[in-house]
Design a protein around this motif. Structure first.
Motif, short mmCIF file in Angstrom:
data_model
loop_
_atom_site.label_atom_id
_atom_site.label_comp_id
_atom_site.label_asym_id
_atom_site.label_seq_id
_atom_site.Cartn_x
_atom_site.Cartn_y
_atom_site.Cartn_z
N SER A 195 -83.09 20.53 7.17
CA SER A 195 -82.20 19.38 7.45
C SER A 195 -81.06 19.56 6.56
N GLN A 199 -77.54 20.32 8.00
CA GLN A 199 -76.35 19.38 7.73
C GLN A 199 -75.11 20.33 6.92
N CYS A 388 -89.08 19.71 -11.47
CA CYS A 388 -90.03 18.76 -11.18
C CYS A 388 -90.23 18.80 -9.42
N TRP A 389 -91.26 19.13 -9.19
CA TRP A 389 -91.61 19.42 -7.63
C TRP A 389 -92.93 18.74 -7.26
N PRO A 390 -92.64 17.49 -7.26
CA PRO A 390 -94.08 16.48 -7.07
C PRO A 390 -94.43 16.59 -5.52
N GLN A 424 -81.21 20.39 -7.40
CA GLN A 424 -81.93 19.09 -7.00
C GLN A 424 -83.20 18.74 -7.74
N ARG A 425 -83.77 19.88 -8.30
CA ARG A 425 -85.15 19.66 -8.92
C ARG A 425 -85.28 19.68 -10.35
N GLY B 110 -88.35 10.16 -4.76
CA GLY B 110 -89.49 11.09 -5.46
C GLY B 110 -89.21 12.39 -5.49
N ARG B 111 -88.08 13.07 -4.84
CA ARG B 111 -87.93 14.38 -5.10
C ARG B 111 -86.29 14.50 -5.28
N ASN B 112 -85.94 13.47 -5.98
CA ASN B 112 -84.43 13.69 -6.46
C ASN B 112 -83.52 13.94 -5.63
N LEU B 113 -83.62 13.65 -4.13
CA LEU B 113 -82.87 14.14 -3.46
C LEU B 113 -81.69 12.95 -2.78
N ASN B 116 -79.40 11.88 2.92
CA ASN B 116 -78.09 12.28 3.48
C ASN B 116 -78.19 11.72 5.32
N ALA B 117 -77.11 11.96 6.02
CA ALA B 117 -76.96 11.06 7.15
C ALA B 117 -78.19 11.87 8.19
N ALA B 118 -78.52 13.22 8.02
CA ALA B 118 -79.34 13.71 8.69
C ALA B 118 -80.75 13.18 8.72
N ASN B 119 -81.24 12.95 7.20
CA ASN B 119 -82.38 12.23 7.24
C ASN B 119 -82.44 10.88 7.67
#
Lengths: 428, 428
Positions: A195, A199, A388-390, A424-425, B110-113, B116-119
């Motif tokens: 995604s 994007q 951190c990659w939970p 991001q992580r 949970g993933r620090n993301l 976004n619009a796509a999600n």
């Protein structure tokens, strides 16, 4: 057949496919071969060995398609119905076909088998059909045209289908009066999600040319990006797209074709006549295993250490008990000492070390499941990072092992930019 | 839904399936789970990401079937069309579904993301649909009833589909007002081929009762044997079959359900409060990786050594240079010394060591590709064996790593009988 691109449908038959006891890989094989002719499969229907249902599906396909490829149901048993169904839809009788019978006789003779009644059934084909040679198995293929639709019947055994497809593809190409036509470029990437890649491309490359088809195949750990274009289309357009993708996230592109991260790392090491050692805790040998799956890996990989317990990190790799006591096994100090210890013991130029909490147990408030410290580099140039990659344990191990290899790849290529997944992580 | 057995059709969508870039294993997974309810899939249609075609297929399926399961097209990209198609067929609008949005927010958080619009598109679902939780991925499932047909939309990522099927199967069972109807017993085996197992059963168990359905799923390294029976059928018949299978090749049965070789070895070690160390050359860390994929493996596995080069075998594990020079790295003397060295350095009760020629290069007349020496056991009870298993490199590594674990399993269980694959593959 006319020389426009034919509309192709597939009809798959077999109770074992419907029940899920067999995973159908035949239709993927057929589709990939048709792709060489720039032909896409438009629609695919799968049904069990049910004569009424098979008849109605085939009859309606023959109305809508230019070509129908039937797969399965050519065998010797009572539930092999394809010849009977095609005869019914074509309005012809079944007849013993001399060419098919000769094939069966020679096939049985070559194996010292008697030609039994079950085998002989495989020579009973729709009257007027054309036989397609099966260079491997007992069941010949056959084809005939019904209501302007060409119906091609192929065997369900994958090796036999593969052998027969050579003839089918060249015959379809002759009918189209043109050679194989599509150029496909595959890029292997690491650290991009489907995604986010989609994007980014939508946002950053608004003028993407329509004739260059873009596809994604998300895997773990790699994602493939596929660019395909008709050979008579504008080739510079694809080169332009490739250049734009490289500008957008070139450092995430591992290579073209089937390149694997481990393979890329090994060839970069080989170019430098350098070697790499691994020191793994939470990935438990997976990094070493990814490296040694590549033929010839022994050139650049001599040793790996799976140091799962603290006393092993201490005694095998020389991590100090003080660091383990003060900072814990999942710490910058410990991964650094693991990497240096592995480099030392393996007399390697480079090392990568990993210590983290794969879960499901073992997490704490301070270091939750998914926390991992990485160290990588040369003795005088060792870098560390915490992520951190939970995610679920085995996905965590796969992604972290790949990230560790990717760090080495980036260092060997002199890429200083931080990868997107680190931004991001990052845990701290 | 009524309490007759529903007629189920599958609709699969995705250009990557049509193009053959992805082999569809999801429909096999769905079919296998439905089998627990004694429901068969009647018909399956696969099409690309083509809105008009998807709409017409779904509309006609909704007329003919009681349940339609759609797989794929739930993702964030523009070619993910399932929500839009279902809304069109149901004659409702797409609306942002709060439950789905909450799921996406928590998934991204949970993933620090960033969301976004796509999600965010993944929260746009047909108005009035019911959301099905996705415990793993970002895309929720959803379902609604159209023209008395229940339409269930599921994700294309296999792990996410698998997680969602638990809910779907129990919900369908509730709708049928009967419990799951088919008792399925799955046995995990190692070292048996599908055709030889089938042949042995036909020859040795001629009175196999018809009501106990027998299925095989060949994988690498394990093969699953499945016994299924209707719950209202004769249960003792299944117990009888199981007893006969155990008598026939019980030592090849690792366990029931999803038992993995590595998991079985770890639990046997745990029962004895014992530990295992690994010393790997040609398997390159795969044995360690198989062990550490099992949660909690640190109880019984503390250290593994990947000693790919000869000087590493010598310096890290203490193999003598004389043995390496005289017998070569692929020899009984060297695997024995590797196992003892690993046991010593890891202070482990058991060790397994492997040295062989995975290929494609490195073979000789005396030791062709596929030759491998194994050593396994305790310090005072160390056994060795040479096999020749000349298959493609990564399959070789998988099968040999599994065979090494199987040797430890057999020793821990006190099984003295030689496994079938040793009799067949013995090199000397």
């Amino acid at each position: 057949m006319t020389n426009h691109t034919p509309r192709v449908q597939l009809l798959l038959t077999g109770n074992e496919i419907m029940s899920g006891d067999t995973v159908d890989s035949n239709s993927a094989l057929i589709a990939k071969r048709l792709d060489e002719l720039a032909i896409s499969v438009y629609r695919k229907v799968t049904v069990g060995d049910d004569p009424a249902l098979l008849k109605s599906e085939l009859a309606s396909m023959a109305q809508a398609a230019d070509v129908v490829i039937i797969n399965g149901g050519l065998g010797p048993t009572v539930d092999d119905l394809t010849a009977e169904i095609l005869a019914a839809v074509a309005g012809v009788e079944l007849a013993e076909h001399p060419e098919a019978l000769a094939h069966l006789e020679s096939w049985c003779a070559g194996r010292n088998l008697p030609l039994n009644a079950a085998n002989r059934k495989q020579a009973l084909l729709p009257a007027g059909c054309h036989v397609i040679d099966n260079p491997i198995g007992s069941a010949v293929g056959f084809e005939m045209t019904v209501s302007d639709c060409r119906i091609i019947c192929t065997p369900g055994v994958p090796g036999e289908l593969r052998a027969m497809l050579d003839w089918i593809i060249s015959d379809l190409a002759r009918g189209l009066q043109r050679p194989v036509e599509r150029d496909i470029l595959r890029l292997q990437t690491f650290g991009l999600g489907e995604s986010s890649a989609q994007q980014l491309i939508s946002d950053q490359i608004p003028d993407w040319p329509q004739e260059v088809e873009l596809g994604f195949r998300a895997g773990a750990p790699q994602m493939e990006i596929k660019l395909s274009i008709d050979r008579n289309e504008d080739q510079p357009a694809r080169a332009h797209c490739l250049a734009q993708l490289e500008a957008l996230f070139g450092d995430h592109i591992i290579g073209q074709g089937d390149t694997l991260l481990a393979g890329r790392v090994l060839s970069l090491l080989r170019e430098r006549k350098a070697t790499l050692a691994t020191a793994e805790s939470c990935t438990g040998g997976l990094i070493a295993s990814m490296l040694t799956q590549i033929p010839g890996s022994s050139d650049a990989f001599h040793a790996g250490f799976v140091t799962y317990a603290n006393d092993i990190k201490r005694d095998v790799l020389g991590v100090s008990q003080a660091d383990l006591d003060t900072h814990g096994a999942v710490s910058e100090e410990v991964v650094r000492a693991m990497a240096l210890g592995a480099m030392d013991r393996a007399r390697a130029n480079y090392a990568v070390a990993v210590s983290g909490i794969a879960g499901p147990g073992g997490g704490s408030d301070d270091k939750p499941v998914g926390t991992v410290w990485l160290a990588w580099g040369e003795r005088e140039h060792l870098r560390t990072r915490c992520l951190c990659w939970p995610v679920e344990r085995s996905l965590f191990q796969t992604m972290i092992a790949a990230a560790a290899l990717d760090m080495i790849r980036r260092m060997l290529l002199g890429i200083d930019e931080e990868p997107r997944y680190f931004r991001q992580r990052r845990a701290r």
